[in-house]
Motif scaffolding. Structure first.
Motif, mmCIF file in Angstrom:
data_model
loop_
_atom_site.group_PDB
_atom_site.id
_atom_site.type_symbol
_atom_site.label_atom_id
_atom_site.label_comp_id
_atom_site.label_asym_id
_atom_site.label_seq_id
_atom_site.Cartn_x
_atom_site.Cartn_y
_atom_site.Cartn_z
ATOM 1 N N LEU A 32 0.832 -1.207 0.000
ATOM 2 C CA LEU A 32 0.000 0.000 0.000
ATOM 3 C C LEU A 32 0.864 1.254 0.000
ATOM 4 N N GLY A 33 1.994 1.207 0.690
ATOM 5 C CA GLY A 33 2.918 2.338 0.683
ATOM 6 C C GLY A 33 3.461 2.614 -0.702
ATOM 7 N N LEU A 34 3.805 1.554 -1.449
ATOM 8 C CA LEU A 34 4.264 1.729 -2.830
ATOM 9 C C LEU A 34 3.158 2.297 -3.715
ATOM 10 N N ALA A 35 1.933 1.801 -3.514
ATOM 11 C CA ALA A 35 0.796 2.324 -4.284
ATOM 12 C C ALA A 35 0.596 3.808 -4.005
ATOM 13 N N MET A 36 0.749 4.185 -2.726
ATOM 14 C CA MET A 36 0.597 5.591 -2.359
ATOM 15 C C MET A 36 1.695 6.444 -2.993
ATOM 16 N N LEU A 37 2.927 5.916 -3.035
ATOM 17 C CA LEU A 37 4.021 6.649 -3.668
ATOM 18 C C LEU A 37 3.715 6.925 -5.138
ATOM 19 N N LEU A 38 3.215 5.927 -5.858
ATOM 20 C CA LEU A 38 2.875 6.103 -7.274
ATOM 21 C C LEU A 38 1.740 7.108 -7.446
ATOM 22 N N LEU A 39 0.728 7.020 -6.567
ATOM 23 C CA LEU A 39 -0.383 7.971 -6.639
ATOM 24 C C LEU A 39 0.078 9.386 -6.324
ATOM 25 N N LEU A 40 1.009 9.528 -5.390
ATOM 26 C CA LEU A 40 1.536 10.859 -5.060
ATOM 27 C C LEU A 40 2.281 11.463 -6.245
ATOM 28 N N LEU A 41 3.064 10.633 -6.942
ATOM 29 C CA LEU A 41 3.760 11.124 -8.133
ATOM 30 C C LEU A 41 2.751 11.580 -9.178
ATOM 31 N N PHE A 42 1.690 10.804 -9.358
ATOM 32 C CA PHE A 42 0.630 11.161 -10.306
ATOM 33 C C PHE A 42 -0.081 12.437 -9.863
ATOM 34 N N HIS A 43 -0.353 12.533 -8.550
ATOM 35 C CA HIS A 43 -1.034 13.704 -7.979
ATOM 36 C C HIS A 43 -0.230 14.977 -8.229
ATOM 37 N N HIS A 44 1.068 14.923 -7.958
ATOM 38 C CA HIS A 44 1.895 16.119 -8.150
ATOM 39 C C HIS A 44 2.102 16.408 -9.628
ATOM 40 N N GLY A 45 2.097 15.354 -10.453
ATOM 41 C CA GLY A 45 2.185 15.589 -11.898
ATOM 42 C C GLY A 45 0.978 16.341 -12.425
ATOM 43 N N MET A 46 -0.198 16.085 -11.847
ATOM 44 C CA MET A 46 -1.414 16.786 -12.274
ATOM 45 C C MET A 46 -1.509 18.195 -11.693
ATOM 46 N N ASN A 47 -0.652 18.493 -10.716
ATOM 47 C CA ASN A 47 -0.714 19.809 -10.074
ATOM 48 C C ASN A 47 0.576 20.599 -10.271
ATOM 49 N N LEU A 48 1.215 20.408 -11.412
ATOM 50 C CA LEU A 48 2.449 21.142 -11.692
ATOM 51 C C LEU A 48 2.220 22.644 -11.754
ATOM 52 N N SER A 49 1.006 23.048 -12.110
ATOM 53 C CA SER A 49 0.704 24.489 -12.181
ATOM 54 C C SER A 49 0.869 25.150 -10.824
ATOM 55 N N TRP A 50 0.651 24.378 -9.739
ATOM 56 C CA TRP A 50 0.828 24.934 -8.388
ATOM 57 C C TRP A 50 2.280 25.325 -8.171
ATOM 58 N N TYR A 51 3.207 24.497 -8.638
ATOM 59 C CA TYR A 51 4.625 24.798 -8.485
ATOM 60 C C TYR A 51 5.046 25.950 -9.394
ATOM 61 N N ARG A 52 4.439 26.010 -10.588
ATOM 62 C CA ARG A 52 4.802 27.092 -11.509
ATOM 63 C C ARG A 52 4.399 28.460 -10.964
ATOM 64 N N VAL A 65 -0.288 30.799 4.752
ATOM 65 C CA VAL A 65 -0.586 29.650 5.613
ATOM 66 C C VAL A 65 -0.790 28.399 4.769
ATOM 67 N N GLN A 66 -1.528 28.545 3.686
ATOM 68 C CA GLN A 66 -1.811 27.417 2.802
ATOM 69 C C GLN A 66 -0.519 26.867 2.185
ATOM 70 N N THR A 67 0.364 27.758 1.752
ATOM 71 C CA THR A 67 1.610 27.335 1.125
ATOM 72 C C THR A 67 2.532 26.657 2.130
ATOM 73 N N VAL A 68 2.626 27.223 3.340
ATOM 74 C CA VAL A 68 3.467 26.615 4.386
ATOM 75 C C VAL A 68 2.933 25.233 4.749
ATOM 76 N N LEU A 69 1.612 25.120 4.864
ATOM 77 C CA LEU A 69 1.002 23.830 5.182
ATOM 78 C C LEU A 69 1.314 22.798 4.101
ATOM 79 N N HIS A 70 1.202 23.191 2.831
ATOM 80 C CA HIS A 70 1.517 22.283 1.731
ATOM 81 C C HIS A 70 2.980 21.853 1.785
ATOM 82 N N GLY A 71 3.867 22.795 2.090
ATOM 83 C CA GLY A 71 5.288 22.463 2.185
ATOM 84 C C GLY A 71 5.566 21.488 3.318
#
Length: 227
Positions: A32-52, A65-71
């Motif tokens: 399940l941890g490996l599955a979560m790692l893959l989903l996290l990579l997919f999640h951040h790939g779909m949210n690249l605009s947040w980093y841009r 506050v929102q940005t610090v929490l995300h970090g």
């Protein structure tokens, strides 16, 4: 947008199961941890605009506050994932022996619990968007005053149970590294565990939602006053 919500829902469900380490078994925990790692990579790939748009996310106290929490959430999840990979004996058992397992054990537990609580706060900050998606799916666009009152009362009861479960399950000990070993009562069942941790998730989601609401209102009031 639908893919994002499906991934977020899957991440929440997997994280809840991962918290029940000895109840689900070590091998299932690792897969399940490996599955979560893959989903996290997919999640951040779909949210690249947040980093841009990272530089633009410091415009108001709420955004800060929102940005610090995300970090902090990203840091906790990375700590949990990296230490988990170092401890793996089933999913990655084919890897050669390596050092650093003692450090990985010390890091894994607090990172996992901080990640769980920060994820709950993160969910609370985005609860309005979650409810907007639910309304679009169900077709219910408005709710009566009595329905809102009933839902708020239900949320308060669940959050109160979550507060009791927070201390009953010894989360402060895991968060502040007062113990490095996960303990479940002998009579603990997977259903009772899920009920407790869902209540804890609801507690911190409520804290995130109402904390964000108060912060936005205070900013709006200050802006009106300054004008």
């Amino acid at each position: 947008m639908t893919k994002k919500w499906i991934v977020d829902l899957a991440l929440t469900g997997i994280l809840l199961l991962l918290m029940g380490y000895s109840l689900i078994g070590e091998a299932i925990h690792e897969w399940l941890g490996l599955a979560m790692l893959l989903l996290l990579l997919f999640h951040h790939g779909m949210n690249l605009s947040w980093y841009r748009s990272f530089r633009k996310r410091w415009g108001s106290p709420y955004q800060c506050v929102q940005t610090v929490l995300h970090g902090m959430l990203l840091f906790a999840v990375l700590g949990s994932m990296v230490s988990g990979l170092g401890l793996s004996q089933h999913a990655l058992g084919f890897l050669p022996p390596h050092g650093g397992q003692e450090l990985a054990r010390m890091v894994h537990l607090p990172c996992a619990y901080w990640g769980f609580l920060l994820m709950s706060l993160h969910l609370g900050l985005h609860w309005s968007a979650v409810m907007g998606m639910v309304r679009r799916i169900t077709g219910v666009q408005t709710s009566s005053k009595w329905r809102r009152a009933l839902l708020r009362l239900l949320a308060a009861v669940i959050a109160l149970d979550g507060l009791c479960a927070f201390f009953r399950n010894g989360l402060p000990d895991y968060l502040f590294m007062r113990t490095h070993f996960l303990f479940f009562p002998p009579d603990q069942t997977i259903l009772r565990f899920l009920a407790d941790y869902l209540a804890i998730l609801a507690l911190f989601a409520c804290a995130g939602y109402y904390g964000g609401l108060l912060l936005r209102r205070s900013i709006s009031a200050k802006t009106v006053k300054d004008e």
